[in-house]
Every structure is written in structure tokens, then in C-alpha cells.
Motif scaffolding. Structure first.
Motif, PDB file in Angstrom:
ATOM      1  N   LYS A  22       0.499  -1.128  -0.097  1.00 40.96           N
ATOM      2  CA  LYS A  22       0.197  -0.064  -0.191  1.00 40.96           C
ATOM      3  C   LYS A  22       0.666   1.408   0.246  1.00 40.96           C
ATOM      4  O   LYS A  22       2.334   1.007   0.616  1.00 40.96           O
ATOM      5  CB  LYS A  22      -1.414  -0.292   1.564  1.00 40.96           C
ATOM      6  N   CYS A  23       0.119   2.142  -0.603  1.00 41.97           N
ATOM      7  CA  CYS A  23       1.200   3.717  -0.699  1.00 41.97           C
ATOM      8  C   CYS A  23       0.147   4.621  -0.292  1.00 41.97           C
ATOM      9  O   CYS A  23      -0.758   4.425  -1.076  1.00 41.97           O
ATOM     10  CB  CYS A  23       1.672   4.072  -2.374  1.00 41.97           C
ATOM     11  N   TYR A  24       0.613   5.538   0.203  1.00 40.56           N
ATOM     12  CA  TYR A  24      -0.662   6.729   1.068  1.00 40.56           C
ATOM     13  C   TYR A  24       0.322   8.039   0.072  1.00 40.56           C
ATOM     14  O   TYR A  24       1.601   7.959   0.543  1.00 40.56           O
ATOM     15  CB  TYR A  24      -1.032   6.913   2.770  1.00 40.56           C
ATOM     16  N   PRO A  25       0.297   8.924  -0.858  1.00 41.44           N
ATOM     17  CA  PRO A  25       1.083   9.644  -1.645  1.00 41.44           C
ATOM     18  C   PRO A  25       0.506  11.078  -0.133  1.00 41.44           C
ATOM     19  O   PRO A  25       0.011  11.079   0.134  1.00 41.44           O
ATOM     20  CB  PRO A  25       0.046  10.293  -3.075  1.00 41.44           C
ATOM     21  N   ILE A  26       1.391  11.881  -0.813  1.00 48.43           N
ATOM     22  CA  ILE A  26       1.990  13.173  -0.304  1.00 48.43           C
ATOM     23  C   ILE A  26       0.303  13.957  -0.418  1.00 48.43           C
ATOM     24  O   ILE A  26      -0.657  13.877  -1.459  1.00 48.43           O
ATOM     25  CB  ILE A  26       2.587  14.117   0.008  1.00 48.43           C
ATOM     26  N   PRO A  27      -0.186  14.299   0.961  1.00 45.80           N
ATOM     27  CA  PRO A  27      -2.166  15.167   0.662  1.00 45.80           C
ATOM     28  C   PRO A  27      -1.707  15.900  -1.168  1.00 45.80           C
ATOM     29  O   PRO A  27      -0.797  17.204  -0.762  1.00 45.80           O
ATOM     30  CB  PRO A  27      -2.170  16.085   1.882  1.00 45.80           C
ATOM     31  N   ARG A  28      -2.791  16.319  -1.438  1.00 43.34           N
ATOM     32  CA  ARG A  28      -3.062  16.914  -3.199  1.00 43.34           C
ATOM     33  C   ARG A  28      -1.442  16.757  -3.999  1.00 43.34           C
ATOM     34  O   ARG A  28      -1.977  16.816  -4.510  1.00 43.34           O
ATOM     35  CB  ARG A  28      -2.898  18.599  -2.397  1.00 43.34           C
ATOM     36  N   HIS A  29      -0.911  15.566  -3.503  1.00 44.07           N
ATOM     37  CA  HIS A  29       0.037  15.007  -5.082  1.00 44.07           C
ATOM     38  C   HIS A  29      -1.304  14.090  -5.708  1.00 44.07           C
ATOM     39  O   HIS A  29      -2.111  12.955  -5.085  1.00 44.07           O
ATOM     40  CB  HIS A  29       0.498  14.242  -4.423  1.00 44.07           C
ATOM     41  N   ASP A  30      -1.166  13.788  -7.082  1.00 46.08           N
ATOM     42  CA  ASP A  30      -2.614  13.551  -7.787  1.00 46.08           C
ATOM     43  C   ASP A  30      -1.627  12.462  -8.436  1.00 46.08           C
ATOM     44  O   ASP A  30      -2.624  11.615  -8.751  1.00 46.08           O
ATOM     45  CB  ASP A  30      -3.382  14.166  -8.517  1.00 46.08           C
ATOM     46  N   THR A  31      -0.939  12.241  -8.269  1.00 42.32           N
ATOM     47  CA  THR A  31       0.242  10.679  -9.066  1.00 42.32           C
ATOM     48  C   THR A  31       1.034  10.570  -8.767  1.00 42.32           C
ATOM     49  O   THR A  31       2.185  11.013  -7.635  1.00 42.32           O
ATOM     50  CB  THR A  31       0.662  11.764 -10.463  1.00 42.32           C
ATOM     51  N   VAL A  32       0.542   8.961  -9.021  1.00 45.98           N
ATOM     52  CA  VAL A  32       1.507   7.969  -7.960  1.00 45.98           C
ATOM     53  C   VAL A  32       2.150   7.040  -9.327  1.00 45.98           C
ATOM     54  O   VAL A  32       1.393   6.362 -10.030  1.00 45.98           O
ATOM     55  CB  VAL A  32       0.373   7.081  -7.481  1.00 45.98           C
ATOM     56  N   TYR A  33       3.530   6.332  -8.422  1.00 47.01           N
ATOM     57  CA  TYR A  33       4.687   6.225  -9.311  1.00 47.01           C
ATOM     58  C   TYR A  33       5.146   4.598  -8.712  1.00 47.01           C
ATOM     59  O   TYR A  33       5.113   4.137  -7.071  1.00 47.01           O
ATOM     60  CB  TYR A  33       5.755   6.621  -9.598  1.00 47.01           C
ATOM     61  N   TRP A  34       4.902   3.369  -8.927  1.00 46.25           N
ATOM     62  CA  TRP A  34       5.722   2.243  -8.572  1.00 46.25           C
ATOM     63  C   TRP A  34       6.846   1.833  -9.046  1.00 46.25           C
ATOM     64  O   TRP A  34       6.693   1.724 -10.557  1.00 46.25           O
ATOM     65  CB  TRP A  34       4.757   1.059  -8.559  1.00 46.25           C
ATOM     66  N   TYR A  35       7.942   1.522  -8.135  1.00 48.06           N
ATOM     67  CA  TYR A  35       9.180   1.162  -8.973  1.00 48.06           C
ATOM     68  C   TYR A  35       9.754  -0.314  -8.431  1.00 48.06           C
ATOM     69  O   TYR A  35       9.204  -0.609  -6.898  1.00 48.06           O
ATOM     70  CB  TYR A  35      10.229   2.533  -9.192  1.00 48.06           C
ATOM     71  N   GLN A  36      10.724  -0.698  -8.640  1.00 48.12           N
ATOM     72  CA  GLN A  36      10.546  -2.150  -8.204  1.00 48.12           C
ATOM     73  C   GLN A  36      12.057  -1.908  -8.638  1.00 48.12           C
ATOM     74  O   GLN A  36      12.892  -1.896  -9.790  1.00 48.12           O
ATOM     75  CB  GLN A  36      10.576  -3.699  -9.223  1.00 48.12           C
ATOM     76  N   GLN A  37      12.805  -2.270  -7.450  1.00 46.90           N
ATOM     77  CA  GLN A  37      14.611  -2.431  -7.021  1.00 46.90           C
ATOM     78  C   GLN A  37      15.310  -3.259  -6.231  1.00 46.90           C
ATOM     79  O   GLN A  37      15.312  -3.831  -5.088  1.00 46.90           O
ATOM     80  CB  GLN A  37      14.813  -0.902  -6.230  1.00 46.90           C
ATOM     81  N   GLY A  38      16.096  -3.674  -7.284  1.00 46.63           N
ATOM     82  CA  GLY A  38      16.742  -5.497  -6.536  1.00 46.63           C
ATOM     83  C   GLY A  38      18.319  -5.069  -6.131  1.00 46.63           C
ATOM     84  O   GLY A  38      18.346  -3.753  -6.590  1.00 46.63           O
ATOM     85  N   PRO A  39      18.148  -5.755  -6.167  1.00 51.01           N
ATOM     86  CA  PRO A  39      20.079  -5.552  -4.875  1.00 51.01           C
ATOM     87  C   PRO A  39      21.342  -5.287  -5.721  1.00 51.01           C
ATOM     88  O   PRO A  39      21.068  -5.986  -6.931  1.00 51.01           O
ATOM     89  CB  PRO A  39      19.779  -6.482  -4.011  1.00 51.01           C
ATOM     90  N   GLY A  40      21.356  -3.853  -5.207  1.00 48.64           N
ATOM     91  CA  GLY A  40      22.443  -3.049  -6.844  1.00 48.64           C
ATOM     92  C   GLY A  40      22.690  -3.032  -7.749  1.00 48.64           C
ATOM     93  O   GLY A  40      22.499  -2.027  -9.126  1.00 48.64           O
ATOM     94  N   GLN A  41      20.700  -2.464  -7.920  1.00 51.51           N
ATOM     95  CA  GLN A  41      19.965  -2.898  -9.337  1.00 51.51           C
ATOM     96  C   GLN A  41      19.063  -0.693  -9.020  1.00 51.51           C
ATOM     97  O   GLN A  41      19.434  -0.014  -8.391  1.00 51.51           O
ATOM     98  CB  GLN A  41      18.967  -3.354  -9.306  1.00 51.51           C
ATOM     99  N   ASP A  42      18.738   0.136 -10.710  1.00 54.80           N
ATOM    100  CA  ASP A  42      18.453   0.731 -11.032  1.00 54.80           C
ATOM    101  C   ASP A  42      16.984   0.709 -10.431  1.00 54.80           C
ATOM    102  O   ASP A  42      16.257  -0.395 -10.698  1.00 54.80           O
ATOM    103  CB  ASP A  42      18.814   1.226 -12.280  1.00 54.80           C
ATOM    104  N   PRO A  43      16.301   1.415  -9.999  1.00 54.10           N
ATOM    105  CA  PRO A  43      14.603   1.514  -9.555  1.00 54.10           C
ATOM    106  C   PRO A  43      14.355   1.449 -10.682  1.00 54.10           C
ATOM    107  O   PRO A  43      14.338   1.991 -12.209  1.00 54.10           O
ATOM    108  CB  PRO A  43      14.356   3.155  -8.887  1.00 54.10           C
ATOM    109  N   GLN A  44      13.626   0.338 -11.214  1.00 56.18           N
ATOM    110  CA  GLN A  44      12.434  -0.062 -12.552  1.00 56.18           C
ATOM    111  C   GLN A  44      10.959   0.320 -12.284  1.00 56.18           C
ATOM    112  O   GLN A  44      10.477  -0.334 -11.852  1.00 56.18           O
ATOM    113  CB  GLN A  44      12.588  -1.441 -12.824  1.00 56.18           C
TER     114      GLN A  44
END
Lengths: 115, 111
Positions: A22-44
Motif C-alpha cells: 500500500k502507498c499513501y501519497p503526500i496530500p494533494r499529490h495526484d500522481t503515484v508511481y511504483w518502482y521495483q529495485q533489486g539489490p544493487g540495481q536501479d529503480p525499475q
């Protein structure tokens, strides 16, 4: 100041189980992104939502689904978990509606371990 | 589509300068720079929009060459707190809702 809240912070699951982040954004932020980051990797980039509608999609497996609710919080559902799904999952939010600059504020992340 | 960062890693002594580069094969609308410390979330440093502007605060600045689709992050008189992995993120168009990060540059500052 309020930040992006993610829960749970840590999650341990067995192969083939299901997990929900679950993700609760900052109030009044209308856009949410999801990223996956493996060990030593960049956020995908996985997926993003603007005003409760999916706005873009990245390398998100078909086993994963996500949505943004009326209160702007978002949930990432992961089914048939595999060992390779073990990673840090970040949610980020931005007030895209206010300007064209998508400055992301990240949550602390949810660490998923699949055994 | 993923931007290319260089170098992959840098080791500096405190007080030395560093430059991290980010390039894209696609025309860019914006370039973002984030720093991530081990086990923590990425933290926003700055964003550069197309127009060739340069930004900076304190001893960290960045430039964006729109024609070459390249951005550089400049760390001047590095401090121990600058250690971490630096990611550039790119957007292809305004309100893209898809920021793609490079593979990161690991910066280690020695006392």
C-alpha cells in the motif's frame, strides 16, 4: 511535513503466495508511481496513476496489478510470487496537476522477500 | 530508452570534485537527479527542463544540453555526506508520468 507512507515496510512470503503493498501519497499529490529495485540495481518503473486512472505502464509482470483509489492511495497486488520478485518496492508521488515538472517524492519502500 | 550514466563508480577524497554524466538516445523533456543512500529511498536533488538551463544549490549543480540529450551533475568540494548512488531520470515529454532511471553512479567519499 507529511511524506509518502508505504506499508508494510517488510514482508516475507512463500513462492506462489500473494502480496499487497500500500502507498499513501503526500496530500494533494495526484500522481503515484511504483518502482521495483533489486539489490544493487536501479529503480525499475512499473506503473503510474494520475487522478485514479492508470497513466503509464513499464515492466510490470502480468501477475502484478495496481490501482489508485478515490482517496488517492494506491495498492500494488502481486500474485503467484516468484523468488525473483524479492526486491524493494518504492512508491513515489508528485503533484503533477499543478505543474508539468514531475518531481518525485519517494516513500521509504516495502522490502519483499520471497522464500 | 534507459539513459546511460557514466562513470559507474567514483572514489574521491573529501574536498575533491566529481562529474557524473547522463545521456539519452531520445529527445528529452527533462532530466532529474536523485541520490540514494544504501537501504534508503532516492532523494530528489534537482530537475532540469529542456532549454539548456543550469541549476545548482550549495556545491551541487547540473547542466542539460538539449541538443546532445546529455546532462551532467557537478559535485564541488565533495563532503562525506555526498556518498551514495546517483541516478539520473529522464522524461520524454511533458506530463510523461514515466520517469526512467539510469543504472546509477556509485560515489564513495573517503575522509
Amino acid at each position: 511535513a507529511a511524506g509518502v507512507i508505504q506499508s508494510p515496510r517488510h514482508l516475507i512470503k512463500e513462492k506462489r503466495e500473494t502480496a499487497t503493498l500500500k502507498c499513501y501519497p503526500i496530500p494533494r499529490h495526484d500522481t503515484v508511481y511504483w518502482y521495483q529495485q533489486g539489490p544493487g540495481q536501479d529503480p525499475q518503473f512499473l506503473i503510474s496513476f494520475y487522478e485514479k486512472m492508470q497513466s503509464d505502464k513499464g515492466s510490470i509482470p502480468d501477475r502484478f496489478s495496481a490501482q489508485q483509489f478515490s482517496d488517492y492511495h494506491s495498492e500494488l497486488n502481486m500474485s503467484s510470487l516468484e523468488l525473483g520478485d524479492s526486491a524493494l518496492y518504492f512508491c513515489a508521488s508528485t503533484p503533477r496537476g499543478e505543474s508539468g515538472a514531475n518531481v518525485l517524492t519517494f516513500g521509504a519502500g516495502s522490502r519483499l522477500t520471497v522464500l | 530508452q534507459q539513459p546511460v550514466q557514466s562513470p559507474q563508480a567514483v572514489i574521491l577524497r573529501e574536498g575533491e570534485d566529481a562529474v557524473i554524466n547522463c545521456s539519452s538516445s531520445k529527445a528529452l523533456y527533462s532530466v532529474h537527479w536523485y541520490r540514494q543512500k544504501h537501504g534508503e529511498a532516492p532523494v530528489f536533488l534537482m530537475i532540469l527542463l529542456k532549454g539548456g538551463e543550469q541549476k545548482g544549490h550549495d556545491k551541487i549543480s547540473a547542466s542539460f544540453n538539449e541538443k546532445k540529450q546529455q546532462s551532467s551533475l557537478y559535485l564541488t568540494a565533495s563532503q562525506l555526506s555526498y556518498s551514495g548512488t546517483y541516478f539520473c531520470g529522464t522524461e520524454i515529454k511533458n506530463r510523461d508520468d514515466k520517469i526512467i532511471f539510469g543504472k546509477g553512479t556509485r560515489l564513495h567519499i573517503l575522509p
